[in-house]
Scaffold this motif. Structure first.
Motif, PDB file in Angstrom:
ATOM      1  N   ASN A 168       0.816  -1.216   0.000  1.00 43.71           N
ATOM      2  CA  ASN A 168       0.000   0.000   0.000  1.00 43.71           C
ATOM      3  C   ASN A 168       0.849   1.265   0.000  1.00 43.71           C
ATOM      4  OD1 ASN A 168      -2.070  -1.796   0.097  1.00 43.71           O
ATOM      5  ND2 ASN A 168      -2.741  -1.316   2.171  1.00 43.71           N
ATOM      6  N   CYS A 192       1.467   2.428  -3.490  1.00 39.40           N
ATOM      7  CA  CYS A 192       0.322   3.140  -4.089  1.00 39.40           C
ATOM      8  C   CYS A 192       0.140   4.515  -3.440  1.00 39.40           C
ATOM      9  CB  CYS A 192      -0.961   2.334  -3.910  1.00 39.40           C
ATOM     10  SG  CYS A 192      -0.807   0.595  -4.358  1.00 39.40           S
ATOM     11  N   MET A 193       0.295   4.554  -2.117  1.00 40.27           N
ATOM     12  CA  MET A 193       0.053   5.800  -1.389  1.00 40.27           C
ATOM     13  C   MET A 193       1.092   6.864  -1.708  1.00 40.27           C
ATOM     14  SD  MET A 193      -2.696   5.810   0.309  1.00 40.27           S
ATOM     15  CE  MET A 193      -3.165   6.099   2.012  1.00 40.27           C
ATOM     16  N   HIS A 230      -1.034   8.386  -4.144  1.00 39.02           N
ATOM     17  CA  HIS A 230      -2.486   8.537  -3.920  1.00 39.02           C
ATOM     18  C   HIS A 230      -2.882   8.906  -2.501  1.00 39.02           C
ATOM     19  CE1 HIS A 230      -3.696   7.357  -7.902  1.00 39.02           C
ATOM     20  NE2 HIS A 230      -2.972   6.251  -7.837  1.00 39.02           N
ATOM     21  N   GLY A 262      -9.223  11.409  -1.329  1.00 36.82           N
ATOM     22  CA  GLY A 262      -9.986  10.195  -1.086  1.00 36.82           C
ATOM     23  C   GLY A 262      -9.390   9.237  -0.070  1.00 36.82           C
ATOM     24  N   ARG A 263      -8.120   9.339   0.220  1.00 39.17           N
ATOM     25  CA  ARG A 263      -7.472   8.344   1.073  1.00 39.17           C
ATOM     26  C   ARG A 263      -7.035   8.906   2.430  1.00 39.17           C
ATOM     27  NH1 ARG A 263      -8.733   7.337  -3.467  1.00 39.17           N
ATOM     28  NH2 ARG A 263      -7.120   8.776  -4.081  1.00 39.17           N
ATOM     29  N   HIS A 313     -10.099  -1.561   7.282  1.00 38.02           N
ATOM     30  CA  HIS A 313      -9.435  -2.272   6.184  1.00 38.02           C
ATOM     31  C   HIS A 313      -7.921  -2.214   6.339  1.00 38.02           C
ATOM     32  CE1 HIS A 313     -13.142  -2.060   3.335  1.00 38.02           C
ATOM     33  NE2 HIS A 313     -13.041  -3.246   3.875  1.00 38.02           N
ATOM     34  N   ALA A 320      -5.188  -5.045   1.193  1.00 38.79           N
ATOM     35  CA  ALA A 320      -4.306  -4.281   0.308  1.00 38.79           C
ATOM     36  C   ALA A 320      -5.139  -3.528  -0.726  1.00 38.79           C
ATOM     37  CB  ALA A 320      -3.334  -5.221  -0.404  1.00 38.79           C
ATOM     38  N   HIS A 370      -8.427  -3.249  -6.101  1.00 36.96           N
ATOM     39  CA  HIS A 370      -8.097  -2.644  -7.397  1.00 36.96           C
ATOM     40  C   HIS A 370      -7.249  -3.554  -8.267  1.00 36.96           C
ATOM     41  CE1 HIS A 370      -9.734   1.298  -6.589  1.00 36.96           C
ATOM     42  NE2 HIS A 370      -9.160   1.303  -5.404  1.00 36.96           N
ATOM     43  N   VAL A 403     -13.615  -2.749 -10.038  1.00 31.46           N
ATOM     44  CA  VAL A 403     -14.215  -2.190  -8.822  1.00 31.46           C
ATOM     45  C   VAL A 403     -14.741  -0.771  -9.048  1.00 31.46           C
ATOM     46  CG1 VAL A 403     -12.209  -1.088  -7.695  1.00 31.46           C
ATOM     47  CG2 VAL A 403     -13.949  -2.223  -6.295  1.00 31.46           C
ATOM     48  N   LEU A 404     -14.346  -0.147 -10.150  1.00 27.86           N
ATOM     49  CA  LEU A 404     -14.823   1.214 -10.430  1.00 27.86           C
ATOM     50  C   LEU A 404     -16.163   1.223 -11.173  1.00 27.86           C
ATOM     51  CD1 LEU A 404     -11.428   2.938 -11.358  1.00 27.86           C
ATOM     52  CD2 LEU A 404     -12.597   2.903  -9.142  1.00 27.86           C
ATOM     53  N   GLU A 443     -18.051  -3.310  -8.353  1.00 26.66           N
ATOM     54  CA  GLU A 443     -17.797  -2.944  -6.954  1.00 26.66           C
ATOM     55  C   GLU A 443     -18.533  -3.892  -6.011  1.00 26.66           C
ATOM     56  OE1 GLU A 443     -18.669   1.159  -5.535  1.00 26.66           O
ATOM     57  OE2 GLU A 443     -19.308   0.142  -3.698  1.00 26.66           O
ATOM     58  N   THR A 478     -20.722   1.872  -1.787  1.00 27.41           N
ATOM     59  CA  THR A 478     -20.171   3.202  -1.525  1.00 27.41           C
ATOM     60  C   THR A 478     -21.219   4.309  -1.682  1.00 27.41           C
ATOM     61  OG1 THR A 478     -19.232   3.269  -3.762  1.00 27.41           O
ATOM     62  CG2 THR A 478     -17.755   2.624  -1.967  1.00 27.41           C
ATOM     63  N   ALA A 528     -15.020   3.383   0.877  1.00 22.97           N
ATOM     64  CA  ALA A 528     -14.165   2.191   0.762  1.00 22.97           C
ATOM     65  C   ALA A 528     -12.800   2.425   1.394  1.00 22.97           C
ATOM     66  CB  ALA A 528     -14.005   1.811  -0.705  1.00 22.97           C
TER      67      ALA A 528
HETATM   68  C1  HEC Z   1     -12.337  -2.133  -0.044  1.00 25.36           C
HETATM   69  C2  HEC Z   1     -12.005  -1.940  -1.437  1.00 25.36           C
HETATM   70  C3  HEC Z   1     -10.983  -0.877  -1.731  1.00 25.36           C
HETATM   71  C4  HEC Z   1      -9.710  -0.770  -1.194  1.00 25.36           C
HETATM   72  C5  HEC Z   1      -9.049  -1.678  -0.182  1.00 25.36           C
HETATM   73  C6  HEC Z   1      -9.111   0.354  -1.826  1.00 25.36           C
HETATM   74  N1  HEC Z   1      -9.990   0.942  -2.712  1.00 25.36           N
HETATM   75 FE1  HEC Z   1      -9.626   2.537  -3.906  1.00 25.36          FE
HETATM   76  N2  HEC Z   1     -11.562   2.510  -4.567  1.00 25.36           N
HETATM   77  C7  HEC Z   1     -12.493   1.579  -4.208  1.00 25.36           C
HETATM   78  C8  HEC Z   1     -13.777   1.929  -4.811  1.00 25.36           C
HETATM   79  C9  HEC Z   1     -15.082   1.170  -4.650  1.00 25.36           C
HETATM   80  C10 HEC Z   1     -13.565   3.107  -5.561  1.00 25.36           C
HETATM   81  C11 HEC Z   1     -14.602   3.892  -6.376  1.00 25.36           C
HETATM   82  C12 HEC Z   1     -15.540   4.657  -5.487  1.00 25.36           C
HETATM   83  C13 HEC Z   1     -14.848   5.704  -4.700  1.00 25.36           C
HETATM   84  O1  HEC Z   1     -14.155   6.540  -5.266  1.00 25.36           O
HETATM   85  O2  HEC Z   1     -14.979   5.670  -3.452  1.00 25.36           O
HETATM   86  C14 HEC Z   1     -12.148   3.428  -5.397  1.00 25.36           C
HETATM   87  C15 HEC Z   1     -11.515   4.508  -6.003  1.00 25.36           C
HETATM   88  C16 HEC Z   1     -10.144   4.741  -5.973  1.00 25.36           C
HETATM   89  C17 HEC Z   1      -9.445   5.754  -6.751  1.00 25.36           C
HETATM   90  C18 HEC Z   1     -10.056   6.648  -7.834  1.00 25.36           C
HETATM   91  C19 HEC Z   1     -10.964   7.670  -7.294  1.00 25.36           C
HETATM   92  C20 HEC Z   1     -10.271   8.584  -6.333  1.00 25.36           C
HETATM   93  O3  HEC Z   1     -10.665   8.577  -5.155  1.00 25.36           O
HETATM   94  O4  HEC Z   1      -9.308   9.266  -6.688  1.00 25.36           O
HETATM   95  C21 HEC Z   1      -8.122   5.704  -6.377  1.00 25.36           C
HETATM   96  C22 HEC Z   1      -6.994   6.558  -6.900  1.00 25.36           C
HETATM   97  C23 HEC Z   1      -7.994   4.659  -5.367  1.00 25.36           C
HETATM   98  N3  HEC Z   1      -9.253   4.102  -5.160  1.00 25.36           N
HETATM   99  C24 HEC Z   1      -6.814   4.315  -4.739  1.00 25.36           C
HETATM  100  C25 HEC Z   1      -6.698   3.383  -3.707  1.00 25.36           C
HETATM  101  C26 HEC Z   1      -5.487   3.150  -2.938  1.00 25.36           C
HETATM  102  C27 HEC Z   1      -4.179   3.863  -3.122  1.00 25.36           C
HETATM  103  C28 HEC Z   1      -5.779   2.168  -2.047  1.00 25.36           C
HETATM  104  C29 HEC Z   1      -4.902   1.578  -0.959  1.00 25.36           C
HETATM  105  C30 HEC Z   1      -4.441   2.513   0.066  1.00 25.36           C
HETATM  106  C31 HEC Z   1      -7.176   1.787  -2.259  1.00 25.36           C
HETATM  107  N4  HEC Z   1      -7.696   2.552  -3.263  1.00 25.36           N
HETATM  108  C32 HEC Z   1      -7.837   0.788  -1.547  1.00 25.36           C
HETATM  109  C33 HEC Z   1     -12.296   0.474  -3.419  1.00 25.36           C
HETATM  110  C34 HEC Z   1     -11.146   0.213  -2.682  1.00 25.36           C
END
Ligand code: HEC
Ligand code: HEC
Ligand code: HEC
Ligand code: HEC
Ligand code: HEC
Ligand code: HEC
Ligand code: HEC
Ligand code: HEC
Ligand code: HEC
Ligand code: HEC
Length: 312
Positions: free
Chosen positions: A115, A118-119, A122, A126-127, A135, A141, A146, A155-156, A161, A196, A201
Motif C-alpha cells: 500500500n 500506491c500511497m 495517492h 480520497g485516502r 481495512h 491491500a 483494485h 471495482v470502479l 464494486e 459506496t 471504501a
Molecule cells: C475495499 C475496497 C478498496 C480498497 C481496499 C481500496 N480501494 Fe480505492 N476505490 C475503491 C472503490 C469502490 C472506488 C470507487 C468509489 C470511490 O471513489 O470511493 C475506489 C476509487 C479509488 C481511486 C479513484 C478515485 C479517487 O478517489 O481518486 C483511487 C486513486 C484509489 N481508489 C486508490 C486506492 C489506494 C491507493 C488504495 C490503498 C491505500 C485503495 N484505493 C484501496 C475500493 C477500494
C-alpha cells in the motif's frame, strides 16, 4: 524517489508489527526486497527491458490501456521509473533468480508495504482516512480491491464494486438478496446504487466507515423527506434509523428489523395500552395487519398540530 522513502519508512513499522504479531509474510523474501530497494539498482532500459521478457503476456501489456500506462501525464508511473515505480528496482532480476515486488494474489510483501507504493502517489483527498481504518488494520491491500493491469478496473463500475465487496462480505451479499432490500446495481436494472452509496471504501471518521458525518446523514442523502425537523419527533427516528431498519436487507417489509407489534414493543412493552396486544383475540387492530401502525401511522414523526401520538 518519494515512494521508496515511504516504503522504507513503513518497513521499519512492518518490522515492529512482525515482532509483536508473529510473521505473517515470508520474512526472508520481504527482507531481500527491502534490501534491493535500498540498493536502488534501477534498469537503464525502463519498461522496454521488462517487456523483452514480459511483453508477450497480455495481462502485463494491458497496463498500457490504463491510466498507469499513460504516456501523456507527468504524474503517471510511465513518466517516472515506469514499471519499477511499482515493482521496485530490477537489480539482477531475470526471472526466478531474484524476486520483484508483487501485488494481488501472488503478493510477496505485506499489505502495508504494497500500500505504501500506491500511497506514494495517492495519499490525497480520497485516502486521508485510510490509515487506521478497519481495512488498513485488517491488512487489506489496495490491490485486493483494485486491478492495475487492465483497461478498466472492475471495482470502479457499480456491478464490479458490489462483486468485489461481497467476495469478502458474504453476510451483506446474503442480506441484499432478502425480500426487502435496497435496489442494488446488478440486482435491479437501471440502479447504480452500491456499497459506496453509504460507505467510504477508503475509511472515514464514522463508525462503520460511512460516507457522511453520521448514520442518519448517510440516509438523508436520498431520504431527505425524513430529515425533519418535524413538530412531533419520534425519538428513535432522529436518533438512529437502524433502531428499526436493517439497511442491508431484511425478510420483513420496509427492511424492518422486526414486524409490528414486536418492533414497537421492543421499546414500548409496558407503555399505556400496549398490554392489550396480548388479549389473545388475534384480530384486533392491535395485532392484525398494520397492528400499531393502524392508528400510529406517522411513525417517522408528524407535522399535524394534533400529531403528538403520530396518528396523523
Ligand atoms: C475495499 C475496497 C478498496 C480498497 C481496499 C481500496 N480501494 Fe480505492 N476505490 C475503491 C472503490 C469502490 C472506488 C470507487 C468509489 C470511490 O471513489 O470511493 C475506489 C476509487 C479509488 C481511486 C479513484 C478515485 C479517487 O478517489 O481518486 C483511487 C486513486 C484509489 N481508489 C486508490 C486506492 C489506494 C491507493 C488504495 C490503498 C491505500 C485503495 N484505493 C484501496 C475500493 C477500494
Ligand atoms: C501502478 C503500479 C504498477 C505499475 C506501473 C506496473 N505494475 Fe505490474 N502489477 C501491479 C499490480 C498491482 C499487480 C497485481 C495484479 C493486478 O492488480 O493487476 C501487477 C502484476 C504484474 C505482473 C504479474 C505477476 C504475477 O503474479 O504473475 C507482472 C509480470 C508485472 N506486473 C509486470 C509489470 C511490467 C512489466 C510493468 C511495466 C510495463 C508493470 N508491471 C507496471 C502494479 C503495477
Ligand atoms: C530476462 C527476462 C526477464 C526480465 C528482463 C524481467 N523479468 Fe520479470 N520475470 C521473469 C520471469 C521468467 C518471471 C517468472 C518467475 C517465476 O515464475 O517465479 C518473472 C517474474 C516477475 C514478476 C512476478 C514476481 C516475481 O518476482 O516472481 C514481476 C512483478 C516481474 N517479473 C516484473 C518485472 C519487471 C518490472 C521487469 C523490468 C524492470 C522485469 N520483470 C524484467 C523474467 C524477466
Ligand atoms: C507514480 C504514481 C502512481 C503510483 C505509484 C500509483 N498510481 Fe494510481 N494513478 C496514478 C495516476 C497519475 C492516475 C491517473 C490520474 C488520476 O486518476 O489521479 C492513477 C489512477 C489510479 C486509479 C483510478 C483508475 C481509473 O481507471 O480511473 C486507481 C484506482 C489507482 N490509480 C490505484 C492505484 C493503486 C492500487 C496503486 C498501487 C498498486 C497505484 N494506483 C499506484 C499514479 C500512480
Ligand atoms: C443504504 C446504506 C448502506 C448500503 C447500500 C450498504 N451499507 Fe453497509 N452499513 C450501513 C450502515 C448504516 C451500517 C452501520 C449499522 C449497521 O451495521 O447496520 C453498515 C455497516 C456495515 C458493515 C459493518 C457491520 C458490522 O457488523 O460491523 C459492513 C462490513 C458493511 N456495512 C458492508 C457493506 C457492503 C459490503 C455493502 C455492499 C454490498 C454495504 N455495506 C452496503 C449502510 C449501508
Ligand atoms: C479482501 C477482503 C475484503 C474486501 C474485498 C472488502 N472488505 Fe470490507 N472488510 C474486510 C475486513 C477483513 C474487515 C474488518 C472487519 C471485520 O473483521 O469484519 C472489513 C471491514 C469493513 C467495514 C467495517 C468498517 C468499520 O470501520 O467498522 C465496512 C463498512 C466494509 N468493510 C465495507 C467494504 C466495502 C464497501 C467493500 C468494497 C468496496 C469492502 N469492504 C471490500 C475485508 C474486505
Ligand atoms: C443512494 C441513495 C440511498 C441511500 C443513501 C439510502 N437509501 Fe434507502 N432507499 C433508496 C432507494 C432508491 C429505495 C427504494 C425506493 C423505492 O423503491 O421507491 C430505498 C428504500 C428504502 C426503504 C424502504 C424499503 C421498502 O421495502 O419499502 C427504507 C426503509 C430505507 N430505504 C432506509 C434507508 C436507511 C435507513 C438509509 C441510511 C442507512 C438509507 N435508506 C440510505 C436509496 C437510498
Ligand atoms: C421507530 C421505528 C422506525 C425508525 C427509527 C425509522 N423508521 Fe423508517 N419505517 C418504520 C416503519 C414501521 C415503516 C413501515 C411503515 C411506513 O411506511 O411508515 C418504515 C418505512 C420507511 C420507509 C419506506 C416508506 C416511506 O415512508 O418512505 C423509508 C424510506 C424509511 N422508513 C426510512 C427511514 C429513515 C431514513 C429513518 C431514519 C431517519 C427511519 N426510517 C427510521 C419505522 C421506523
Ligand atoms: C428504539 C425504541 C423505540 C421503538 C422501536 C419505537 N419507539 Fe415509539 N418512542 C420511543 C421513545 C424513546 C419515545 C419518546 C417517549 C417519551 O417521550 O416519553 C417514543 C414515543 C412514541 C409515541 C408517543 C408517545 C408519547 O407519550 O409521546 C408513540 C405513539 C410511539 N412512540 C409509537 C411507536 C410505534 C407505533 C412504534 C412501532 C412502529 C414505536 N413507537 C417504536 C422509542 C421507540
Ligand atoms: C386502535 C388504535 C390504536 C392502536 C391499534 C394502537 N394504539 Fe397506541 N394509542 C392509541 C390512542 C387513541 C392513544 C391515546 C390514548 C391512550 O393512551 O390510550 C394511544 C397511545 C399510545 C402511546 C402513548 C401512551 C402514553 O402512555 O402516553 C403509545 C406509546 C402507544 N399508543 C403505542 C402503541 C403501540 C406500541 C401499539 C401496538 C402494540 C399501539 N399503540 C396500538 C391508539 C392505538
Amino acid at each position: 524517489m518519494k515512494q521508496i522513502q515511504t516504503l522504507l519508512g513503513s518497513s521499519l513499522l512492518a518490522g515492529v508489527l512482525t515482532l509483536t504479531c508473529g510473521p505473517a509474510w515470508a520474512d526472508d523474501a520481504q527482507a531481500q526486497l527491502i534490501d534491493k530497494f535500498q540498493q536502488g539498482q534501477y534498469s537503464g532500459k525502463g519498461a522496454d527491458g521488462c517487456l523483452m521478457c514480459h511483453g508477450r503476456d497480455e495481462q502485463v501489456t494491458a497496463l498500457f490501456a490504463s491510466p498507469h500506462g499513460s504516456l501523456d501525464s507527468s504524474a503517471s508511473p510511465m513518466a517516472q521509473l515506469q514499471c519499477e515505480t511499482c515493482h521496485g528496482p530490477q537489480g539482477q532480476h531475470r526471472g526466478k533468480n531474484e524476486p520483484m515486488i508483487n501485488f494481488g494474489d501472488d503478493a510477496n510483501v505485506s499489505a502495508e508495504l504494497q500500500n505504501s507504493v500506491c500511497m506514494s502517489c495517492h495519499e490525497d483527498g480520497g485516502r486521508h482516512d485510510w490509515q487506521g481504518s478497519r481495512h488498513d488494520f485488517a491488512e487489506v491491500a489496495c490491490s485486493d480491491c483494485h486491478q492495475i493491469h487492465t483497461a478498466s478496473d472492475p471495482v470502479l463500475s457499480p456491478e464490479g464494486e458490489i462483486a468485489t465487496c461481497t467476495s469478502c462480505h458474504s453476510g451483506q451479499r446474503a442480506d441484499m438478496n432478502k425480500r426487502s432490500a435496497h435496489p442494488m446495481a446488478g440486482l435491479h436494472s437501471g440502479s447504480d446504487m452500491t456499497c459506496t452509496s453509504c460507505h467510504s471504501a477508503h475509511g472515514s471518521l464514522t463508525e462503520s466507515a460511512l460516507n457522511q458525518v453520521s448514520l442518519n446523514d448517510t440516509c438523508y442523502q436520498c431520504h431527505a423527506e425524513k430529515r425533519g425537523p418535524v413538530v412531533w419527533e419520534h425519538a428513535p427516528v432522529t436518533d438512529n434509523c437502524t433502531s428499526c431498519h436493517d439497511v442491508h436487507g431484511s425478510v420483513n417489509d420496509a427492511m424492518l428489523t422486526r414486524r409490528a407489534p414486536q418492533l414497537c414493543q421492543s421499546c414500548h412493552a409496558s407503555d399505556g395500552h400496549a398490554s392489550r396486544v396480548y388479549d389473545g383475540q388475534g384480530n384486533s387492530a392491535f395485532v392484525a395487519g398494520q397492528s400499531c401502525l393502524n392508528c400510529h401511522s406517522q411513525v417517522h414523526g408528524s407535522n399535524h398540530p394534533a400529531g403528538s401520538l403520530f396518528e396523523k
